[in-house]
Write a protein that holds these residues in place. Structure first.
Motif, PDB file in Angstrom:
ATOM      1  N   GLU A  85       0.835  -1.197   0.000  1.00  0.00           N
ATOM      2  CA  GLU A  85       0.000   0.000   0.000  1.00  0.00           C
ATOM      3  C   GLU A  85       0.868   1.245   0.000  1.00  0.00           C
ATOM      4  O   GLU A  85       1.904   1.317   0.668  1.00  0.00           O
ATOM      5  CB  GLU A  85      -0.922   0.011   1.217  1.00  0.00           C
ATOM      6  N   SER A  86       0.432   2.244  -0.755  1.00  0.00           N
ATOM      7  CA  SER A  86       1.166   3.496  -0.849  1.00  0.00           C
ATOM      8  C   SER A  86       1.149   4.226   0.491  1.00  0.00           C
ATOM      9  O   SER A  86       0.129   4.252   1.191  1.00  0.00           O
ATOM     10  CB  SER A  86       0.555   4.385  -1.936  1.00  0.00           C
ATOM     11  N   ALA A  87       2.283   4.839   0.824  1.00  0.00           N
ATOM     12  CA  ALA A  87       2.376   5.589   2.074  1.00  0.00           C
ATOM     13  C   ALA A  87       1.708   6.951   1.963  1.00  0.00           C
ATOM     14  O   ALA A  87       1.402   7.582   2.982  1.00  0.00           O
ATOM     15  CB  ALA A  87       3.844   5.758   2.466  1.00  0.00           C
ATOM     16  N   THR A  88       1.478   7.421   0.748  1.00  0.00           N
ATOM     17  CA  THR A  88       0.892   8.752   0.545  1.00  0.00           C
ATOM     18  C   THR A  88      -0.535   8.711   0.025  1.00  0.00           C
ATOM     19  O   THR A  88      -1.276   9.681   0.170  1.00  0.00           O
ATOM     20  CB  THR A  88       1.758   9.557  -0.439  1.00  0.00           C
ATOM     21  N   THR A  89      -0.941   7.590  -0.592  1.00  0.00           N
ATOM     22  CA  THR A  89      -2.292   7.477  -1.155  1.00  0.00           C
ATOM     23  C   THR A  89      -2.982   6.264  -0.550  1.00  0.00           C
ATOM     24  O   THR A  89      -2.758   5.131  -0.989  1.00  0.00           O
ATOM     25  CB  THR A  89      -2.250   7.337  -2.690  1.00  0.00           C
ATOM     26  N   PRO A  90      -3.808   6.450   0.482  1.00  0.00           N
ATOM     27  CA  PRO A  90      -4.491   5.311   1.111  1.00  0.00           C
ATOM     28  C   PRO A  90      -5.365   4.565   0.104  1.00  0.00           C
ATOM     29  O   PRO A  90      -6.009   5.161  -0.763  1.00  0.00           O
ATOM     30  CB  PRO A  90      -5.340   5.973   2.207  1.00  0.00           C
ATOM     31  N   GLY A  91      -5.375   3.237   0.220  1.00  0.00           N
ATOM     32  CA  GLY A  91      -6.202   2.418  -0.653  1.00  0.00           C
ATOM     33  C   GLY A  91      -5.576   2.092  -1.992  1.00  0.00           C
ATOM     34  O   GLY A  91      -6.181   1.382  -2.796  1.00  0.00           O
ATOM     35  N   GLN A  92      -4.362   2.564  -2.237  1.00  0.00           N
ATOM     36  CA  GLN A  92      -3.684   2.285  -3.510  1.00  0.00           C
ATOM     37  C   GLN A  92      -2.524   1.326  -3.254  1.00  0.00           C
ATOM     38  O   GLN A  92      -1.646   1.603  -2.438  1.00  0.00           O
ATOM     39  CB  GLN A  92      -3.174   3.573  -4.149  1.00  0.00           C
ATOM     40  N   TYR A  93      -2.534   0.204  -3.987  1.00  0.00           N
ATOM     41  CA  TYR A  93      -1.547  -0.857  -3.789  1.00  0.00           C
ATOM     42  C   TYR A  93      -0.803  -1.080  -5.111  1.00  0.00           C
ATOM     43  O   TYR A  93      -1.414  -1.123  -6.183  1.00  0.00           O
ATOM     44  CB  TYR A  93      -2.223  -2.152  -3.348  1.00  0.00           C
ATOM     45  N   ALA A  94       0.511  -1.252  -5.018  1.00  0.00           N
ATOM     46  CA  ALA A  94       1.330  -1.397  -6.222  1.00  0.00           C
ATOM     47  C   ALA A  94       2.272  -2.578  -6.087  1.00  0.00           C
ATOM     48  O   ALA A  94       2.760  -2.892  -4.997  1.00  0.00           O
ATOM     49  CB  ALA A  94       2.122  -0.122  -6.489  1.00  0.00           C
ATOM     50  N   GLY A  95       2.517  -3.236  -7.239  1.00  0.00           N
ATOM     51  CA  GLY A  95       3.495  -4.305  -7.289  1.00  0.00           C
ATOM     52  C   GLY A  95       4.874  -3.742  -7.567  1.00  0.00           C
ATOM     53  O   GLY A  95       5.065  -2.529  -7.695  1.00  0.00           O
ATOM     54  N   ALA A  96       5.850  -4.653  -7.710  1.00  0.00           N
ATOM     55  CA  ALA A  96       7.223  -4.204  -7.938  1.00  0.00           C
ATOM     56  C   ALA A  96       7.964  -5.068  -8.943  1.00  0.00           C
ATOM     57  O   ALA A  96       8.790  -4.564  -9.706  1.00  0.00           O
ATOM     58  CB  ALA A  96       7.996  -4.167  -6.617  1.00  0.00           C
ATOM     59  N   THR A  97       7.677  -6.355  -8.980  1.00  0.00           N
ATOM     60  CA  THR A  97       8.486  -7.263  -9.795  1.00  0.00           C
ATOM     61  C   THR A  97       7.736  -7.851 -10.984  1.00  0.00           C
ATOM     62  O   THR A  97       8.311  -8.015 -12.059  1.00  0.00           O
ATOM     63  CB  THR A  97       9.017  -8.418  -8.926  1.00  0.00           C
ATOM     64  N   LEU A  98       6.462  -8.191 -10.811  1.00  0.00           N
ATOM     65  CA  LEU A  98       5.712  -8.811 -11.911  1.00  0.00           C
ATOM     66  C   LEU A  98       5.262  -7.747 -12.907  1.00  0.00           C
ATOM     67  O   LEU A  98       4.600  -6.777 -12.536  1.00  0.00           O
ATOM     68  CB  LEU A  98       4.493  -9.564 -11.379  1.00  0.00           C
ATOM     69  N   LEU A  99       5.626  -7.957 -14.164  1.00  0.00           N
ATOM     70  CA  LEU A  99       5.225  -7.051 -15.237  1.00  0.00           C
ATOM     71  C   LEU A  99       4.291  -7.781 -16.200  1.00  0.00           C
ATOM     72  O   LEU A  99       4.269  -9.013 -16.254  1.00  0.00           O
ATOM     73  CB  LEU A  99       6.455  -6.526 -15.987  1.00  0.00           C
ATOM     74  N   GLY A 100       3.539  -7.020 -16.939  1.00  0.00           N
ATOM     75  CA  GLY A 100       2.597  -7.609 -17.875  1.00  0.00           C
ATOM     76  C   GLY A 100       3.293  -8.198 -19.090  1.00  0.00           C
ATOM     77  O   GLY A 100       4.084  -7.527 -19.753  1.00  0.00           O
ATOM     78  N   VAL A 101       2.994  -9.460 -19.377  1.00  0.00           N
ATOM     79  CA  VAL A 101       3.547 -10.153 -20.543  1.00  0.00           C
ATOM     80  C   VAL A 101       2.376 -10.708 -21.350  1.00  0.00           C
ATOM     81  O   VAL A 101       1.555 -11.454 -20.802  1.00  0.00           O
ATOM     82  CB  VAL A 101       4.492 -11.297 -20.129  1.00  0.00           C
ATOM     83  N   PRO A 102       2.250 -10.361 -22.621  1.00  0.00           N
ATOM     84  CA  PRO A 102       1.137 -10.875 -23.425  1.00  0.00           C
ATOM     85  C   PRO A 102       1.092 -12.399 -23.422  1.00  0.00           C
ATOM     86  O   PRO A 102       2.111 -13.071 -23.551  1.00  0.00           O
ATOM     87  CB  PRO A 102       1.437 -10.326 -24.829  1.00  0.00           C
ATOM     88  N   GLY A 103      -0.099 -12.942 -23.233  1.00  0.00           N
ATOM     89  CA  GLY A 103      -0.294 -14.384 -23.223  1.00  0.00           C
ATOM     90  C   GLY A 103      -0.278 -15.005 -21.841  1.00  0.00           C
ATOM     91  O   GLY A 103      -0.722 -16.147 -21.680  1.00  0.00           O
ATOM     92  N   ARG A 104       0.220 -14.294 -20.845  1.00  0.00           N
ATOM     93  CA  ARG A 104       0.251 -14.839 -19.489  1.00  0.00           C
ATOM     94  C   ARG A 104      -1.062 -14.563 -18.767  1.00  0.00           C
ATOM     95  O   ARG A 104      -1.730 -13.569 -19.017  1.00  0.00           O
ATOM     96  CB  ARG A 104       1.406 -14.247 -18.688  1.00  0.00           C
ATOM     97  N   THR A 105      -1.379 -15.475 -17.828  1.00  0.00           N
ATOM     98  CA  THR A 105      -2.578 -15.335 -17.012  1.00  0.00           C
ATOM     99  C   THR A 105      -2.175 -14.880 -15.614  1.00  0.00           C
ATOM    100  O   THR A 105      -1.277 -15.462 -14.997  1.00  0.00           O
ATOM    101  CB  THR A 105      -3.345 -16.666 -16.932  1.00  0.00           C
ATOM    102  N   TYR A 106      -2.859 -13.861 -15.120  1.00  0.00           N
ATOM    103  CA  TYR A 106      -2.543 -13.276 -13.814  1.00  0.00           C
ATOM    104  C   TYR A 106      -3.736 -13.462 -12.880  1.00  0.00           C
ATOM    105  O   TYR A 106      -4.888 -13.286 -13.286  1.00  0.00           O
ATOM    106  CB  TYR A 106      -2.202 -11.795 -13.957  1.00  0.00           C
ATOM    107  N   THR A 107      -3.435 -13.807 -11.630  1.00  0.00           N
ATOM    108  CA  THR A 107      -4.465 -14.013 -10.616  1.00  0.00           C
ATOM    109  C   THR A 107      -4.235 -13.044  -9.467  1.00  0.00           C
ATOM    110  O   THR A 107      -3.157 -13.029  -8.861  1.00  0.00           O
ATOM    111  CB  THR A 107      -4.441 -15.457 -10.089  1.00  0.00           C
ATOM    112  N   LEU A 108      -5.248 -12.244  -9.179  1.00  0.00           N
ATOM    113  CA  LEU A 108      -5.180 -11.265  -8.091  1.00  0.00           C
ATOM    114  C   LEU A 108      -6.059 -11.750  -6.944  1.00  0.00           C
ATOM    115  O   LEU A 108      -7.218 -12.110  -7.147  1.00  0.00           O
ATOM    116  CB  LEU A 108      -5.665  -9.894  -8.573  1.00  0.00           C
ATOM    117  N   ARG A 109      -5.504 -11.727  -5.735  1.00  0.00           N
ATOM    118  CA  ARG A 109      -6.239 -12.118  -4.533  1.00  0.00           C
ATOM    119  C   ARG A 109      -6.234 -10.945  -3.562  1.00  0.00           C
ATOM    120  O   ARG A 109      -5.174 -10.379  -3.262  1.00  0.00           O
ATOM    121  CB  ARG A 109      -5.613 -13.351  -3.877  1.00  0.00           C
ATOM    122  N   VAL A 110      -7.428 -10.581  -3.092  1.00  0.00           N
ATOM    123  CA  VAL A 110      -7.589  -9.462  -2.162  1.00  0.00           C
ATOM    124  C   VAL A 110      -8.248  -9.983  -0.896  1.00  0.00           C
ATOM    125  O   VAL A 110      -9.324 -10.593  -0.954  1.00  0.00           O
ATOM    126  CB  VAL A 110      -8.440  -8.331  -2.783  1.00  0.00           C
TER     127      VAL A 110
END
Length: 223
Positions: A95-120
């Motif tokens: 979670e961002s230290a300056t914008t509450p409610g905003q969460y960001a990744g760091a290592t996984l980038l978007g690659v065409p053809g890959r399937t991504y699963t988000l869990r909250v």
């Protein structure tokens, strides 16, 4: 028809029944309508974004609001978010230290053809969604036009025609300066064939009607 305005002896003018009825109908059309807008419980809103633009995943968590409320949506902090792909990648979004409610990744980038699963995980509940990043659209290297001659079957009985067969024929094509018109003229010019006359028509249905009536041959584009 009687007078609309009548004067009674010793009194003020009065409206006749016809005009009074008209005024009554006019004023009777006004009505105040109160909309019964239902309220609802606040719902969790998950907005995620991941593309093949070199940026990590970004997710915003908030709560929905009623129609009569202001457009100020409550941020949801303290949630646990994880992102995984079908290539074995896994990371926890911070979670961002300056914008509450905003969460960001760091290592996984978007690659065409890959399937991504988000869990909250928040408020004692878990929400899971999966999506496959589509392959990039391949642009057209070249788009060319071919013309298909259309004639009256009672007049043009041959199965195949050469350009020379249209020397004494009226040719129908699209409006002057259009791509089919220019392509048609270039085709005849390159073959050193000159048709009797080229007519420009802006409507396909008009071309078809002319051909059905026995006038000339229409050249329609085919991709």
């Amino acid at each position: 028809m009687g007078n609309i305005l009548e004067r009674r002896p010793g009194g003020l003018p009065r409206l006749s029944g016809l005009l009074a009825l008209g005024l009554l109908c006019t004023t009777a059309c006004e009505k105040v309508v109160n909309l019964d807008l239902k309220t609802s419980d606040s719902q969790l809103v998950i907005e995620g974004n991941l593309a093949d633009d070199g940026h990590p995943c970004l997710v915003t968590l908030s709560r929905s609001a009623n129609y009569t409320d202001t457009n100020t949506f409550q941020a949801v902090s303290g949630a646990v978010l994880t992102l995984a792909d079908n290539a074995g990648g896994l990371e926890t979004l911070r979670e961002s230290a300056t914008t509450p409610g905003q969460y960001a990744g760091a290592t996984l980038l978007g690659v065409p053809g890959r399937t991504y699963t988000l869990r909250v995980e928040t408020g004692g509940a878990a929400y899971v969604a999966a999506s496959t990043l589509p392959a990039p659209v391949v642009p057209f290297a070249k788009l060319s036009t071919q013309l298909s001659p259309v004639g009256n079957s009672n007049i043009h009985r041959k199965r195949r025609y050469a350009l020379g067969d249209f020397v004494d024929t009226d040719i129908l094509t699209f409006q002057r300066g259009s791509q089919p018109h220019v392509y048609l003229l270039d085709t005849f010019r390159n073959a050193q064939v000159e048709p009797r006359r080229v007519h420009t028509v802006s409507s396909i249905s008009a071309m078809v009607q002319l051909v059905q009536g026995g006038f000339g041959v229409a050249t329609l584009p085919r991709l």
